[in-house]
Design a protein around this motif. Sequence first.
Motif: not given
Length: 199
Positions: A143-162
């Motif tokens: 369901d999510l793109r396999a070409d996106m590093d999940t650790r990076l995606a997590t950092r970016l997601l929390f960067g936006m939220v925080n």
Amino acid sequence: MTTPKRDTYTPETLLTVAVRIFNERGYDGTSMEHLSRAAGISKSSIYHHVAGKEELLRRAVSRALDALFAILDEDGAVGGRAVERVEYVTRRTVEVLMAELPYVTLLLRVRGNTKTERWAMERRREFDQRVADLLKAAAAEGDLRADMDTRLATRLLFGMVNSLVEWYRPHAGGGYDGEQVAEAVVRMAFDGLRTDVPA
């Protein structure tokens, strides 16, 4: 003859004052004298409620962390496809951040200089890891793109939220309501991460 001011503070109202001063001055830059002046009570009255400054910090960051970890046990976070669960957790994280803004702001500003700060940072990392695991599961389910590093995606997601703690003000004129902000975060993050974006 004037009578001394009675201490009408409760542990909860004292905590509210402490969090405001910690956020204004920084935890390290706040003394018991600062807290005493802000509360309008003596230092001994504060010690009647708490052992000291670090106990106030512990109570404050615990309130933020307990609210965040409670999300992970809600129905929307434990059932269904991983992508739906991670979207739910993201939406609720934004809502909790806005509902507990001063407490989460303080949590995000701790730097690890005391035992309590190190404990809080470790708990934050644990929460982030749980969300990263959901992102990984959603990618594994296709369901999510396999070409996106999940650790990076997590950092970016929390960067936006925080980043909300830096600009979101609940009672500012022309402000956004919590639901509107939460929906915008989820759409911006997951429309870019999903393999098949809903219309």
